[in-house]
Enzyme design. Structure first.
Site, PDB file in Angstrom:
ATOM      1  N   CYS A   1       0.861  -1.175   0.000  1.00  0.00           N
ATOM      2  CA  CYS A   1       0.000   0.000   0.000  1.00  0.00           C
ATOM      3  C   CYS A   1       0.898   1.226   0.000  1.00  0.00           C
ATOM      4  O   CYS A   1       2.120   1.112   0.095  1.00  0.00           O
ATOM      5  CB  CYS A   1      -0.856   0.049   1.266  1.00  0.00           C
ATOM      6  SG  CYS A   1      -1.892  -1.393   1.496  1.00  0.00           S
TER       7      CYS A   1
ATOM      8  N   GLY B   1       2.055  -2.238   5.018  1.00  0.00           N
ATOM      9  CA  GLY B   1       2.784  -3.387   5.570  1.00  0.00           C
ATOM     10  C   GLY B   1       1.840  -4.399   6.171  1.00  0.00           C
ATOM     11  O   GLY B   1       0.622  -4.179   6.192  1.00  0.00           O
TER      12      GLY B   1
ATOM     13  N   CYS C   1      13.036  -3.994   2.898  1.00  0.00           N
ATOM     14  CA  CYS C   1      12.651  -4.871   1.779  1.00  0.00           C
ATOM     15  C   CYS C   1      13.489  -4.561   0.536  1.00  0.00           C
ATOM     16  O   CYS C   1      13.373  -3.481  -0.044  1.00  0.00           O
ATOM     17  CB  CYS C   1      11.167  -4.666   1.474  1.00  0.00           C
ATOM     18  SG  CYS C   1      10.616  -5.529  -0.004  1.00  0.00           S
TER      19      CYS C   1
ATOM     20  N   TYR D   1      11.555  -3.745  -7.676  1.00  0.00           N
ATOM     21  CA  TYR D   1      10.247  -3.896  -8.296  1.00  0.00           C
ATOM     22  C   TYR D   1       9.173  -2.927  -7.812  1.00  0.00           C
ATOM     23  O   TYR D   1       8.505  -2.303  -8.618  1.00  0.00           O
ATOM     24  CB  TYR D   1       9.809  -5.338  -8.014  1.00  0.00           C
ATOM     25  CG  TYR D   1       8.509  -5.786  -8.608  1.00  0.00           C
ATOM     26  CD1 TYR D   1       8.474  -6.450  -9.826  1.00  0.00           C
ATOM     27  CD2 TYR D   1       7.315  -5.579  -7.940  1.00  0.00           C
ATOM     28  CE1 TYR D   1       7.275  -6.885 -10.351  1.00  0.00           C
ATOM     29  CE2 TYR D   1       6.110  -6.007  -8.472  1.00  0.00           C
ATOM     30  CZ  TYR D   1       6.097  -6.667  -9.669  1.00  0.00           C
ATOM     31  OH  TYR D   1       4.916  -7.094 -10.198  1.00  0.00           O
TER      32      TYR D   1
ATOM     33  N   ASP E   1      13.183  -8.786 -17.808  1.00  0.00           N
ATOM     34  CA  ASP E   1      11.992  -8.502 -16.997  1.00  0.00           C
ATOM     35  C   ASP E   1      12.404  -8.536 -15.532  1.00  0.00           C
ATOM     36  O   ASP E   1      13.493  -9.010 -15.202  1.00  0.00           O
ATOM     37  CB  ASP E   1      10.863  -9.505 -17.282  1.00  0.00           C
ATOM     38  CG  ASP E   1       9.494  -8.933 -16.938  1.00  0.00           C
ATOM     39  OD1 ASP E   1       9.422  -7.822 -16.370  1.00  0.00           O
ATOM     40  OD2 ASP E   1       8.485  -9.596 -17.229  1.00  0.00           O
ATOM     41  N   ASP E   2      11.509  -8.051 -14.671  1.00  0.00           N
ATOM     42  CA  ASP E   2      11.916  -7.923 -13.273  1.00  0.00           C
ATOM     43  C   ASP E   2      11.583  -9.128 -12.413  1.00  0.00           C
ATOM     44  O   ASP E   2      12.007  -9.200 -11.259  1.00  0.00           O
ATOM     45  CB  ASP E   2      11.298  -6.662 -12.660  1.00  0.00           C
ATOM     46  CG  ASP E   2       9.793  -6.649 -12.827  1.00  0.00           C
ATOM     47  OD1 ASP E   2       9.217  -7.715 -13.114  1.00  0.00           O
ATOM     48  OD2 ASP E   2       9.193  -5.584 -12.671  1.00  0.00           O
TER      49      ASP E   2
ATOM     50  N   CYS F   1      15.873  -7.309   3.997  1.00  0.00           N
ATOM     51  CA  CYS F   1      15.121  -8.558   3.973  1.00  0.00           C
ATOM     52  C   CYS F   1      15.229  -9.117   2.559  1.00  0.00           C
ATOM     53  O   CYS F   1      15.017  -8.394   1.588  1.00  0.00           O
ATOM     54  CB  CYS F   1      13.648  -8.305   4.313  1.00  0.00           C
ATOM     55  SG  CYS F   1      12.632  -9.782   4.112  1.00  0.00           S
TER      56      CYS F   1
HETATM   57  S1  SF4 Z   1       9.989 -11.299   1.791  1.00  0.00           S
HETATM   58 FE1  SF4 Z   1      11.225  -9.508   2.359  1.00  0.00          FE
HETATM   59  S2  SF4 Z   1      12.339  -8.959   0.455  1.00  0.00           S
HETATM   60 FE2  SF4 Z   1      10.683 -10.318  -0.163  1.00  0.00          FE
HETATM   61  S3  SF4 Z   1       9.016  -8.897  -0.740  1.00  0.00           S
HETATM   62 FE3  SF4 Z   1       8.708  -9.473   1.427  1.00  0.00          FE
HETATM   63  S4  SF4 Z   1       9.712  -7.866   2.631  1.00  0.00           S
HETATM   64 FE4  SF4 Z   1      10.481  -7.724   0.516  1.00  0.00          FE
END
Ligand code: SF4
Length: 480
Positions: free
Chosen positions: A11, A115, A252, A258, A361-362, A450
């Protein structure tokens, strides 16, 4: 957002604080418009006009939901918060649209969340046992209940948030509005981005991505730190950092690959530059003799430029995207999803005919879209198609606010790279090496990201593990 892909955003949140009443709803409208790629299912704005909250939210995209009349009805105020949503937890209907507004014994609160928590079930159970009644299926309501519960005994709203954070586990970037304060909160691991800035006329802006600050003419001041509670009120900006530095950061990495817009800067690093680097890494590890490099628009383009730059193979525009079509995932069935690819993407035969093509591509999630794109390029006369993917293979689901799919649907979970190449009809296939993914943004600290959906090492207990503990406690209490 790359419509050809099969994973979706979390979001986006946006907020504005002004010392005097202004057209804050319009500011939020422009900010949400810039964040539309983070969620297209519903959107909402709450305006705070000297303690009176006016709300409008609905399913649909920002431009459709917020007509000039709706914005006019929201009126002026000195604060406003907004949200764009893609449902990751909870159903996608109107009832789960955000921001949410809650009246409590000490006042009123509006909250918007980006989140997912991983301990929602446990928290919800505890709150329900104490009489809470939930109307939504998303975990945002759980956060607001926890804050309100703490507010009963806390001296201020920020103190209540500080205490509630002790209980929250997972990803949460929040904008919260009380009658007199605008508050931005980022979880201690910093999963999702959040930044703030200031406009030339002195209005403070908080947003998921810096591209939304640009959209309203604001200058980026800095990112909200993982664990920080940033408070903006008539006295200016202050912050509480009790939760900062206590946990290892897990930002992340997929935001860079992406989710985020390439014109955003997250935690000091340009998303565009990170994608260029992913193309460079791909060219170094998966070189091939070819005549042209093309990218799948939009999010494969930057990596394609990086690949071309490193390999010396010319970059070309081989695929054109119809900008006015809805997203791939809207298709109800697998079959219509594949049919839609051609409506959305069209090759330029004069660019690819008779050529050995490197196609960037991603991501490849299920493989259906990639297979159709390869087919389209062959129909347009491409001699060879060498697919390169600017992310490592997905092998695990995400629990932190994205819909990286369940293991069963992730093609890389069941097939080798060679098998996937065969399934999508490519002459060769190469993914970004998971070992290098944390080097994408040039940061020296590669230990703060992550990468669980690629490597499987989750930075928290997973939702299922929390649920198992909660189920176990329930059974135990029934026995004793
Ligand atoms: S698992 Fe971790 S790196 Fe993969 S999309 Fe979720 S937050 Fe991002």
């Amino acid at each position: 957002m790359d419509f050809s892909s099969e994973i979706h955003e979390e979001c986006g949140v946006f907020a504005v604080y002004s010392n005097k009443p202004t057209a804050v709803a319009s500011t939020v409208y422009y900010g949400l418009f810039a964040l539309q790629h983070r969620g297209q299912e519903s959107c909402g704005i709450v305006v705070n006009d000297d303690g009176i909250f006016r709300t409008y939210k609905d399913t649909g995209i920002v431009n459709d939901v917020f007509t000039p009349q709706v914005l006019q009805d929201l009126g002026n105020g000195n604060m406003a918060i907004g949200h764009v949503r893609y449902s990751t937890t909870g159903d996608s209907d109107r009832i789960n649209a955000q921001p949410i507004v809650v009246n409590h014994i000490k006042g009123r609160l509006a909250l918007a969340h980006n989140g997912n928590l991983v301990n929602t079930d446990t928290l919800k159970e505890e709150l329900e046992l104490n009489g809470a009644i939930f109307h939504m299926t998303s975990d945002t309501e759980v956060i607001s209940y926890l804050i309100i519960k703490e507010r009963l005994t806390a001296a201020s709203i920020e103190e209540a948030i500080n205490r509630a954070m002790d209980k929250l586990v997972g990803a949460y970037s929040l904008v919260i509005m009380s009658p007199s304060k605008l508050i931005a909160v980022r979880d201690p691991k910093g999963f999702r981005p959040l930044c703030y800035g200031i406009t030339p006329d002195g209005r403070y802006i908080v947003a998921s991505e810096s591209c939304a600050l640009d959209a309203v003419g604001a200058r980026l001041i800095r990112d909200v730190e993982p664990g920080e509670i940033l408070v903006i009120d008539k006295n200016g900006v202050s912050s509480i950092k009790d939760h900062c530095g206590k946990e290892k950061h897990s930002k992340c990495i997929f935001e860079y690959i992406y989710f985020a817009r390439p014109d955003s800067v997250i935690d000091g690093y340009s998303v565009h530059e990170a994608r260029i680097r992913s193309g460079i890494f791909l060219a170094l590890e998966h070189s091939v003799d070819a005549d042209i490099v093309i990218g799948v628009p939009d999010s494969g383009i930057d990596a394609a430029i990086g690949y071309a730059r490193e390999s010396g193979i010319p970059y070309g525009i081989g695929l054109v995207k119809n900008k006015y079509i809805g997203r791939t995932f809207i298709s109800p069935g697998q079959e219509s999803r594949e049919d839609k690819v051609h409506i959305k993407l069209n090759p330029i035969p004069s660019v690819v005919k008779g050529k050995r093509v490197v196609l960037i591509d991603d991501s490849i999630v299920r493989g259906t879209t990639s297979r159709r794109i390869v087919e389209l390029l062959r129909e347009a006369g491409a001699l060879e198609i060498h697919m390169r993917v600017s992310a490592p293979p997905f092998i695990n689901p995400c629990y932190y606010g994205t819909d990286v799919d369940s293991k069963e649907n992730l093609i890389a979970n069941h097939h080798t790279v060679e098998e996937i190449a065969k399934m999508i009809g490519a002459d060769s296939l190469g993914f970004l090496n998971p070992e290098y993914v944390t080097y994408l943004n040039g940061s020296k600290n590669t230990n703060c990201y992550c990468t669980a959906c690629f490597g499987g090492k989750y930075p928290t207990k997973t939702k299922d593990e929390y649920k198992a503990v909660s189920d176990y406690s329930k059974k135990l209490s029934e026995r004793i």
